[in-house]
Structures are given as structure tokens and as C-alpha cells.
Design a protein around this motif. Structure first.
Motif, PDB file in Angstrom:
ATOM      1  N   ALA A 313      13.669   7.635   1.928  1.00 35.69           N
ATOM      2  CA  ALA A 313      14.059   6.392   1.248  1.00 35.69           C
ATOM      3  C   ALA A 313      13.009   5.301   1.427  1.00 35.69           C
ATOM      4  O   ALA A 313      12.913   4.393   0.602  1.00 35.69           O
ATOM      5  CB  ALA A 313      15.410   5.917   1.781  1.00 35.69           C
ATOM      6  N   ASP A 314      12.234   5.387   2.498  1.00 37.24           N
ATOM      7  CA  ASP A 314      11.225   4.346   2.719  1.00 37.24           C
ATOM      8  C   ASP A 314       9.862   4.715   2.112  1.00 37.24           C
ATOM      9  O   ASP A 314       8.840   4.166   2.487  1.00 37.24           O
ATOM     10  CB  ASP A 314      11.082   4.028   4.207  1.00 37.24           C
ATOM     11  N   ALA A 315       9.875   5.630   1.165  1.00 34.36           N
ATOM     12  CA  ALA A 315       8.621   6.002   0.495  1.00 34.36           C
ATOM     13  C   ALA A 315       8.283   4.990  -0.591  1.00 34.36           C
ATOM     14  O   ALA A 315       9.136   4.214  -1.007  1.00 34.36           O
ATOM     15  CB  ALA A 315       8.763   7.384  -0.122  1.00 34.36           C
ATOM     16  N   ALA A 316       7.034   5.010  -1.005  1.00 34.60           N
ATOM     17  CA  ALA A 316       6.641   4.228  -2.186  1.00 34.60           C
ATOM     18  C   ALA A 316       7.143   5.014  -3.396  1.00 34.60           C
ATOM     19  O   ALA A 316       6.525   5.994  -3.813  1.00 34.60           O
ATOM     20  CB  ALA A 316       5.132   4.063  -2.225  1.00 34.60           C
ATOM     21  N   ILE A 317       8.280   4.587  -3.925  1.00 33.57           N
ATOM     22  CA  ILE A 317       9.024   5.409  -4.886  1.00 33.57           C
ATOM     23  C   ILE A 317       8.220   5.755  -6.139  1.00 33.57           C
ATOM     24  O   ILE A 317       8.123   6.913  -6.547  1.00 33.57           O
ATOM     25  CB  ILE A 317      10.340   4.708  -5.297  1.00 33.57           C
ATOM     26  N   ASP A 318       7.643   4.725  -6.769  1.00 37.02           N
ATOM     27  CA  ASP A 318       6.943   4.991  -8.038  1.00 37.02           C
ATOM     28  C   ASP A 318       5.783   5.956  -7.861  1.00 37.02           C
ATOM     29  O   ASP A 318       5.496   6.762  -8.735  1.00 37.02           O
ATOM     30  CB  ASP A 318       6.444   3.677  -8.657  1.00 37.02           C
ATOM     31  N   GLN A 319       5.136   5.877  -6.698  1.00 38.05           N
ATOM     32  CA  GLN A 319       4.019   6.778  -6.462  1.00 38.05           C
ATOM     33  C   GLN A 319       4.516   8.164  -6.061  1.00 38.05           C
ATOM     34  O   GLN A 319       3.888   9.173  -6.368  1.00 38.05           O
ATOM     35  CB  GLN A 319       3.091   6.208  -5.387  1.00 38.05           C
ATOM     36  N   GLU A 322       5.072  10.123  -9.091  1.00 32.97           N
ATOM     37  CA  GLU A 322       3.816  10.712  -9.575  1.00 32.97           C
ATOM     38  C   GLU A 322       3.479  11.975  -8.788  1.00 32.97           C
ATOM     39  O   GLU A 322       3.033  12.980  -9.346  1.00 32.97           O
ATOM     40  CB  GLU A 322       2.657   9.719  -9.431  1.00 32.97           C
ATOM     41  N   LYS A 354      16.655   9.194 -11.822  1.00 32.17           N
ATOM     42  CA  LYS A 354      16.558   8.401 -13.049  1.00 32.17           C
ATOM     43  C   LYS A 354      15.096   8.137 -13.410  1.00 32.17           C
ATOM     44  O   LYS A 354      14.667   8.310 -14.552  1.00 32.17           O
ATOM     45  CB  LYS A 354      17.288   7.074 -12.823  1.00 32.17           C
ATOM     46  N   LYS A 355      14.327   7.737 -12.403  1.00 31.59           N
ATOM     47  CA  LYS A 355      12.910   7.461 -12.642  1.00 31.59           C
ATOM     48  C   LYS A 355      12.162   8.743 -13.009  1.00 31.59           C
ATOM     49  O   LYS A 355      11.260   8.718 -13.853  1.00 31.59           O
ATOM     50  CB  LYS A 355      12.273   6.839 -11.394  1.00 31.59           C
ATOM     51  N   ARG A 359       9.977   9.425 -16.362  1.00 33.42           N
ATOM     52  CA  ARG A 359       8.563   9.808 -16.299  1.00 33.42           C
ATOM     53  C   ARG A 359       8.335  11.143 -16.999  1.00 33.42           C
ATOM     54  O   ARG A 359       7.325  11.333 -17.681  1.00 33.42           O
ATOM     55  CB  ARG A 359       8.135   9.874 -14.835  1.00 33.42           C
ATOM     56  N   TRP A 466       6.755  12.188   1.979  1.00 36.23           N
ATOM     57  CA  TRP A 466       6.573  10.866   1.373  1.00 36.23           C
ATOM     58  C   TRP A 466       7.351   9.832   2.166  1.00 36.23           C
ATOM     59  O   TRP A 466       8.574   9.814   2.149  1.00 36.23           O
ATOM     60  CB  TRP A 466       7.031  10.879  -0.086  1.00 36.23           C
ATOM     61  N   GLU A 468       6.497   5.604   3.933  1.00 34.49           N
ATOM     62  CA  GLU A 468       5.495   4.600   4.292  1.00 34.49           C
ATOM     63  C   GLU A 468       5.488   4.377   5.805  1.00 34.49           C
ATOM     64  O   GLU A 468       4.766   3.533   6.306  1.00 34.49           O
ATOM     65  CB  GLU A 468       5.759   3.295   3.555  1.00 34.49           C
ATOM     66  N   ASN A 488       2.061  11.650   1.535  1.00 35.76           N
ATOM     67  CA  ASN A 488       1.939  10.680   0.448  1.00 35.76           C
ATOM     68  C   ASN A 488       0.938  11.091  -0.623  1.00 35.76           C
ATOM     69  O   ASN A 488       0.280  10.252  -1.245  1.00 35.76           O
ATOM     70  CB  ASN A 488       1.588   9.290   0.991  1.00 35.76           C
ATOM     71  N   THR A 489       0.815  12.363  -0.825  1.00 31.35           N
ATOM     72  CA  THR A 489       0.049  12.893  -1.942  1.00 31.35           C
ATOM     73  C   THR A 489       0.451  14.356  -2.098  1.00 31.35           C
ATOM     74  O   THR A 489       1.254  14.852  -1.309  1.00 31.35           O
ATOM     75  CB  THR A 489      -1.467  12.733  -1.714  1.00 31.35           C
TER      76      THR A 489
END
Lengths: 523, 319
Positions: A313-319, A322, A354-355, A359, A466, A468, A488-489
Motif C-alpha cells: 500500500a505504501d508503493a508509488a501506485i502510478d509507477q 507501469e 481500477k487504475k 492503463r 513495490w 517506498e 520498484n522496477t
């Protein structure tokens, strides 16, 4: 008031007058000589259409018939048999290629042995490095040709073959070229020696790149090679044979024998092969392991996977979106380390899905030669049917299915990207490797649960984490049983980094210093 | 997810989420919009649209009423009449539209108002001690009130970056609320000055804060700090707008400013807006470019598309 009205009237009578009156209302004292021109036909809701930007196939010269490459010469197959090669994007023919049988394999192994016992085996590391550097440079010079050929043969988007496959293949040659004269430093204090003749069998998902992963370290360590490309995608390996000729590589150092399953089996069974390196499906891998077990051959296997992408939940969601998209839809999902299981923390599940849907609806499926295409054609018909079958079975199992409405060309093997939500670890879509653009989604509540679910698989190739929060990333990465962990990648490759799996994903590592070990005897 | 809590003017509190951004992936995604190939007609539409989205700007210490008048004239008719007559013979010619707004310093507002009278073109005034924002809040409000009274229809305010970096988010928030109040009917654009916020996390936080405080538009930069607008920063702000829309149903506008000089760049930005927010935002009501040199390049590219040849630079006025 009257003045204001007059202004309004004047403005509206003129063609295409502006609708904005705010400014006019406030300042209407001067005589109006000018007015805003508002010419646009583009209203909100205009369609922003992408244009086809096809790469030209004129740069490649596909021969009607390809022979076997043995001892730096093109040799006709003993069987006289050739089979048709198909472009999966159009189902058109890309010429025929030879099917090697055990006699051809024997010829190739003999040529490799001769080179190993002769010039190549006695050559200094420095000189071997020169050849590898030369091959790397020629690959770069002919990159466009290779990229086009790879896309025609395998159906992958030109964007990917151009930006990933070919540059990485060249990078592997460059990297290993550097090792050729520094082998004594691979295991300091130990003496290392080459092995001999290596039989290498490669898959159809990254044809040239897999050839580079296998050939470059083997040559750097002083071995000679018999390579068997996949029957679905032989073209770039055969072009690589031309590159070897161009680089002046001594005869027999690299031999390429095309063919189907039996050709590979003949290579595995050959008595004078010292090592087998295989990348492909777990089923074939097991078969090879059985056959090699009674011999004195060395073996490395890089097999399937069902890798987890864990999003906290504490990830950079939009990234992270991707990363998930890239993780599973890169190369139509034909990636052994594809992030095919998405584990998302329950508290952000709804937002994330949803996101993800939004995408996915922007992904473009279609002509792989088009530079705008995100998802190309499924590599071949058999795989296409298998994906459809597995998706149909998963629908029956009761997972929630989603597939965006995307246009797909009528001809050729295309499968729109999709996912199954609310899956459980026992579902077959979660356990079995699809090797296609199909994602399965599960939720978790705690890091412990995430790790347990991620490890609950017979495979162990890769995983993505993922978050932060750095401490959490390290803690989770340490607990995951997988050979490659991305934080995170996802799907980032580098020749300096070892690649390989736990459990049924195989053994042995490719890339980096570790990737040299399978091609060396350590004394 | 951590968050910042701020008091609302009418009482009550709202929390502004600290939404983390991963820089590497954000940059990668932003650069993907620069490799799209676009249909010729769509490209043409985009070039026209970009002109209508332009806030033609002059923000110099040496600005004079004369300079502002020249800029206004250009904003109304970006192409000189004699040239228009010539290019109107081109295939598929459409009249070149006027820009969305003229953006000037407060002292220049009356001159812009005079020059733009009756045209319907917006008069945007920078305010709140632009570009630094280092001034007492009451005086900032006075400045805004004066601008609006003089006829500015849009106010481009700057946030207090000093207070933001100190963690005095309440002050940043209150200022935006107060300025919005002073704007009356005028539209409020909130400049975050992303070049001074430095991290994408800060950009996301400031974007959300500005939207909660009543911004009609959020804007990247003053143009006085480098870097000004970039693709990734704009992407972060567009995603914030998207999330805010999902949560509240309110459509907030976006204005990248500074550093967008070529038509090609403008088309890249529009591709990004289209893919992140959809076609609703492809309108001057919800998207603007803060630029000056961009206008001529857009026109030149339009002429190029229509006639197949490039016109030389001097054929357009260099205002």
C-alpha cells in the motif's frame, strides 16, 4: 447596458465568434476593431489518433531456404528436409529452414571438437576477446536488420526488439569480451579451464538475446559451440552465423543446427558434447536432465516461472501500475520471468485494479512492425491455442475476468491483454505458467502473507517488490525464494547481473561473473 | 500512507495524502509519450489546438505598455494579414486562431485590457509577489484584488515555497484559499514552481493541496527558475488531477509553463494529456501552455503541413 448588448450582437453575428464573454463584459468601452479568432474544429472529445508508423522490412534479405551452419559453411541437411517458417503477425511464410538430424549434429560436434582441439583452444584470452568485441560491434552496426528480422520472425513489437533485444545482445558480447583475458580473476586463487564442446538449446521468446547469453560467455571461456535455435524463430540465429563469418571467427567455433525437438535430443544425446545449456519449458528441461543424468555432461537449465509482483500500500501506485504492465505484457508475456502473479495489498486492491484497467485500455495491440505497438503477435499458433485454452479454463474456475476492448487484427495470432482478479493460490491460472499476456491477481494483508503467497509455487525465477519503504523492501526481498528480485522496477536486464532460478525454474546462472562458471572447470 | 492535515477556512480539517512517486519509473513513462506517431489530421488538429491553448506571455522587468500592446496584437492575430492572404491559398487552410490569454505583470493589466477589449481573449496576471512569493500575505491579497479590479480575468499566483519547505503547509494552503477568495470571478492558476520543490513527492503534495484549496488550474513554473516545465513533472500533476477528479468529480486544469518552445514538444504534451486524462482535457478550458516562442513554431509547422515547405523565421513577427 445597450452598449454591452450591441457588443454581444456584433460578436455573435461574426462567423465562429468566441463564446467567452467574460472579458468583453468587463471592458466594452472601446470601439471594436478586432476580435478573437476561434477557428477550432477540435472540440473536447476529439480523437487523438495514432498513425501507423511501420518499420520497413526492406532492410532484411530473407532467403527462400536456409541451410545448416557447420564449420563456417552452409551445409545441406542429411535428411534433405526443410520446414516452413511463419510470420505470426501475418501467417505469411518467411522461407524454409533445414531440419538437422543426428548425422548433422554429429558433423557439427565434430567441427566444434576440431576447432577446440585446434586454433581456438590454443588461442590466448586476449585474442578470443578481440573476436567477441568484433561480433558485438557488428551486431550494433546491423542492429536495425536484426531488430526487423526478430520482429518478423517472432511477432514482438519492433519497439522492443529495437530497444531491448538487440542492444542487450550486443551488450552481452561486449561484457563477456572483457572477461576473456581476465578469467584468472573470476575465482581468485583458483585455476580455471574451458570445458570443451557446448551444446546450447535456446527458446523462441528472445531468439537473438538468448543466443547471445549462451554464446558470449561460452566463447569468452574458450569453448566451442553447437547451437540449436527454436524451430519457431531460427532467423536471427542464422543471421548471427553470418556475423560470425564476417568477424572472421575460426571455422567450427560456432555451429548452428536448426531443427525441431529430435534435433535438440540428438545434441543432448551426443557422446562428445561436454556441456548442455538449455533455456525453455520446464517439461523439456526435466527430460533433458533425465537424459544427461547418465552421462558425464555438465548441465544448466533456465526454465519456466510464475513470478510474483508484490505491491504494498505504501508503493508509488502510478509507477507500480507501469511496472505491473511492463512485468506481464512485455513481449506478449512470453518472458520466463514475467510478473504473472500480482499480489496487491488488500487496502489498495480496488484503487489499483481500477487504475490498472484504465492503463490497460490504452495499450495498443497490433502490427508488431508498427513503432506505436505495445503488444504484438503471439509467437506461433500452438502457443496461441494454449493461451486461449488456459484462459477459457480459468474462466470456468470462476476468477473475475477482465479484458479491455481493444482492436485486434483479424489475420495473425493476436491475444488482447487480460487479467483474472480475486484468484486464490490453488487456481490453475495462478499455478501454471501461461507464457502469454494473462495476469492473475490476488490480495494479501501483511508482508508475511505476501512472502508466503509469493513463495507458494513450484517455480522461483523472479519477483518484484513495490514499496517506498526501504527497510520493508529489503526484508521482503530477503525472504523471497527467487533468483532475481526487482525493487520498484521489473524486467530490467543487464549483462553484469546473474539470472537464474530456484526450484523448478532451473539451476545455473547466466550473466555476470556467475554466468562464467557453467562454462569453466575450476581447479 | 502518511498525510498532511490542514484546517479548512470554514472549520473542519482535511488531510492531504503524501502520495509517493517513484522518480525512475515516472521519468520512463513520461519519455514514452515522445515516441508516438500521430495521424496527419490529428497532428494538424493538435497544432491548432495548441495555439488556442497558449497563454502568450511576457514577464520581463523591461516590459512596457508598448510591448504589451504588440504582444496583444499578436495574440489576437498571430499571423500578419498579408501573409494570411498568401497562405490562405494553401490546401486545407483554416484560419489561425487567437491565443487563449495574454499573461503579464500586474502593472501591465490595464494596458492588456485596453488592447484586448472586446476580443474575448483572457487577461492573465501573475500575482502574489511573482515570481518569489516572498511578501506579506495581506499585500499579496491587495495585489490580487487590484489585478481583478483592473480587469484581469485570470490570476496566476505563486505558492510560498519557503513555507512549503519549512513544513508550514497550513500557511501555503491558507494563502491559496485567500487568493481564490480575492479572485472573485477570475480563474485562479496556482504556480507550484516545481523547479524549487525539487522532488516529485513534493510536486504531488503541492498539487493536491492547491486543488483542495480551490485552484482552477495548477501550473508548473514561473519560467524564472530552471528547470521549468518538464514532461515528468507535468505527468505527476496530470495524474494528481486524474485522481482528484476520480475522488471529487471536479475537473482541474493544467498549465505547464516555461521551456516549451517547439511544436513537437507541444504535441508530446498533448499526447500525454490525452493518454492520462482523456479528450475532455484537450481544450483551452482545461489545458494551457505558458509560452512565448512556441506560438511562432506552431504556426510554422501548420504552414509546413499545409504547403509542404518551411517558411523562414522572419516571415512572422518576433514579439
Amino acid at each position: 447596458m445597450t452598449k454591452k448588448k450591441a457588443t454581444k450582437k456584433k460578436a455573435t453575428t461574426k462567423k465562429k465568434a468566441s463564446t467567452k464573454k467574460k472579458a468583453a463584459k468587463k471592458v466594452a468601452k472601446k470601439t471594436i476593431k478586432k476580435k478573437k479568432v476561434s477557428a477550432h474544429k477540435i472540440k473536447p472529445g476529439m480523437v487523438f489518433e495514432y498513425d501507423a508508423a511501420p518499420e520497413s522490412s526492406a532492410v532484411v534479405n530473407i532467403k527462400p531456404k536456409y541451410d545448416l551452419f557447420i564449420g563456417n559453411e552452409w551445409v545441406k541437411p542429411e535428411s534433405g528436409k526443410y520446414i516452413n517458417n511463419e510470420n505470426p503477425a501475418t501467417t505469411e511464410s518467411l522461407g524454409k529452414f533445414a531440419v538437422g538430424n543426428d548425422k548433422d549434429v554429429d558433423k557439427a560436434v565434430k567441427a566444434a571438437r576440431k576447432a577446440y582441439d585446434g586454433e581456438w583452444g590454443k588461442m590466448s584470452g586476449k585474442d578470443r576477446g578481440k573476436y567477441l568485441f568484433r561480433i558485438a560491434r557488428i551486431l550494433q552496426e546491423r542492429a536495425r536488420e536484426f531488430a526487423v528480422l526478430e520482429t518478423l520472425d517472432g511477432g514482438k513489437p519492433i519497439k522492443e526488439s529495437r530497444d531491448v533485444d538487440i542492444p542487450l545482445a550486443a551488450a552481452h558480447f561486449f561484457y563477456n569480451a572483457g572477461w576473456a583475458d581476465k578469467l584468472e580473476y573470476v575465482y581468485p586463487g583458483k585455476d580455471v579451464k574451458s570445458i570443451g564442446v557446448c551444446g546450447q538449446i535456446i527458446p523462441w521468446n528472445f531468439p537473438l538475446l538468448m543466443a547471445a547469453w549462451k554464446i558470449a560467455p561460452a566463447l569468452a571461456c574458450g569453448n566451442t559451440i553447437v547451437l540449436k535455435p527454436a524451430e519457431q524463430t531460427p532467423l536471427t540465429a542464422l543471421l548471427l552465423a553470418e556475423v560470425c563469418q564476417e568477424a572472421g571467427l575460426p571455422a567450427g567455433v560456432v555451429n548452428i543446427v536448426t531443427g525441431e525437438g529430435p534435433t535438440g535430443a540428438a545434441l543432448v544425446a551426443h557422446k562428445d558434447v561436454n556441456k548442455i545449456a538449455f533455456t525453455g519449458s520446464t517439461d523439456i528441461g526435466k527430460l533433458i536432465a533425465k537424459n544427461v543424468a547418465r552421462t558425464n555432461k555438465k548441465l544448466t537449465l533456465e526454465l519456466g516461472g510464475k513470478s510474483a509482483n508484490i505491491v504494498f500500500a505504501d508503493a508509488a501506485i502510478d509507477q507500480a501500475i507501469e511496472g505491473v504492465i511492463n512485468g506481464i505484457f512485455f513481449n506478449q508475456g512470453h518472458v520466463c520471468c514475467a510478473g504473472s502473479r500480482l499480489l496487491v495489498e488488500e487496502s489498495i486492491h480496488d484503487v489499483f485494479v481500477k487504475k490498472l484497467k484504465k492503463r490497460m485500455s490504452t495499450l495498443r495491440v497490433g502490427d508488431p512492425m508498427d513503432k506505436n505497438t505495445d503488444i504484438g503477435a503471439i509467437n506461433h499458433k500452438e502457443q496461441f491455442d494454449k493461451i486461449k485454452e488456459m484462459v477459457a479454463a480459468a474462466k470456468k474456475e470462476g476468477c473475475d475476468f477482465y479484458q479491455p476492448e481493444v482492436k485486434v487484427p483479424r489475420k495473425g495470432y493476436y491475444h488482447a491483454p487480460c487479467f483474472f482478479d480475486n484468484c486464490s493460490t490453488s487456481d490453475s491460472i495462478v499455478r501454471d505458467e501461461v507464457f502469454g499476456p494473462v495476469l492473475s491477481i490476488m490480495t494479501f494483508r501483511t508482508p508475511e502473507e505476501a512472502v508466503a503467497k509469493a513463495n507458494d509455487t513450484q517455480y522461483g525465477l523472479a519477483a518484484g517488490v513495490w514499496s517506498e519503504k526501504g527497510s520493508k523492501v529489503h526484508q521482503v526481498a530477503g525472504a523471497l525464494k527467487a533468483g532475481i528480485i526487482w525493487a520498484n522496477t521489473y524486467n530490467k536486464f543487464d549483462p553484469t547481473s546473474p539470472f537464474g532460478g530456484y526450484k523448478e525454474s532451473g539451476f545455473g546462472r547466466e550473466g555476470g561473473r556467475h554466468g562464467l562458471l557453467p562454462y569453466l572447470e575450476v581447479k | 500512507m502518511t498525510s498532511v492535515t490542514v484546517k479548512m477556512p470554514g472549520g473542519g480539517r482535511i488531510s492531504i495524502p503524501h502520495f509517493p512517486i517513484d522518480m525512475v519509473n515516472a521519468n520512463e513513462r513520461a519519455s514514452s509519450f515522445t515516441t508516438r506517431s500521430i495521424k496527419k489530421q490529428s497532428k494538424m488538429d493538435a497544432l491548432y489546438l495548441a495555439i488556442e491553448m497558449t497563454d502568450l506571455t511576457t514577464l520581463e522587468g523591461m516590459d512596457t505598455p508598448g510591448k504589451v500592446k504588440q504582444l496583444c496584437a499578436k495574440g489576437i492575430h498571430p499571423v500578419p494579414q498579408h501573409l494570411l492572404k498568401e497562405v490562405s491559398k494553401n490546401y486545407d487552410f483554416r484560419e489561425i486562431p487567437s491565443v487563449a490569454a495574454i499573461c503579464v505583470y500586474p502593472s501591465m493589466v490595464p494596458h492588456a485590457v485596453e488592447a484586448l477589449a472586446g476580443t474575448g481573449i483572457n487577461i492573465a496576471s501573475v500575482a502574489t509577489a511573482f515570481p518569489s512569493g516572498q511578501l506579506d500575505m495581506r499585500m499579496k491579497i491587495k495585489e490580487v484584488e487590484k489585478c481583478v479590479k483592473d480587469g484581469a480575468t485570470e490570476i496566476d499566483m505563486v505558492i510560498d515555497r519557503g513555507a512549503f519547505h519549512q513544513g508550514r503547509y497550513q500557511k501555503v494552503f491558507d494563502e491559496i484559499v485567500a487568493v481564490k477568495d480575492a479572485c472573485g470571478d477570475a480563474h485562479l492558476k496556482v504556480i507550484l514552481e516545481t523547479g524549487e520543490l525539487k522532488t516529485y513527492d513534493n510536486v504531488r503534495l503541492a498539487s493536491w493541496m492547491a486543488m483542495e484549496a480551490g485552484a482552477d488550474f495548477i501550473k508548473t513554473s514561473t519560467g524564472k527558475v530552471s528547470p521549468a516545465a518538464t514532461m515528468p513533472v507535468t505527468l505527476i500533476m496530470l495524474q494528481a488531477i486524474q485522481d482528484y477528479y476520480e475522488e471529487t468529480g471536479k475537473k482541474i486544469g493544467m498549465k505547464p509553463a516555461g521551456g516549451i518552445r517547439t511544436a513537437k514538444q507541444a504535441v508530446h504534451y498533448l499526447c500525454m494529456v490525452n493518454e492520462v486524462l482523456g479528450t475532455d482535457w484537450l481544450s483551452p478550458d482545461l489545458f494551457r501552455f505558458g509560452a512565448s516562442a512556441l506560438l511562432n513554431d506552431l504556426i510554422k509547422q501548420i504552414f509546413k503541413q499545409q504547403s509542404g515547405q518551411y517558411y523562414y523565421d522572419d516571415i512572422l513577427s518576433q514579439d
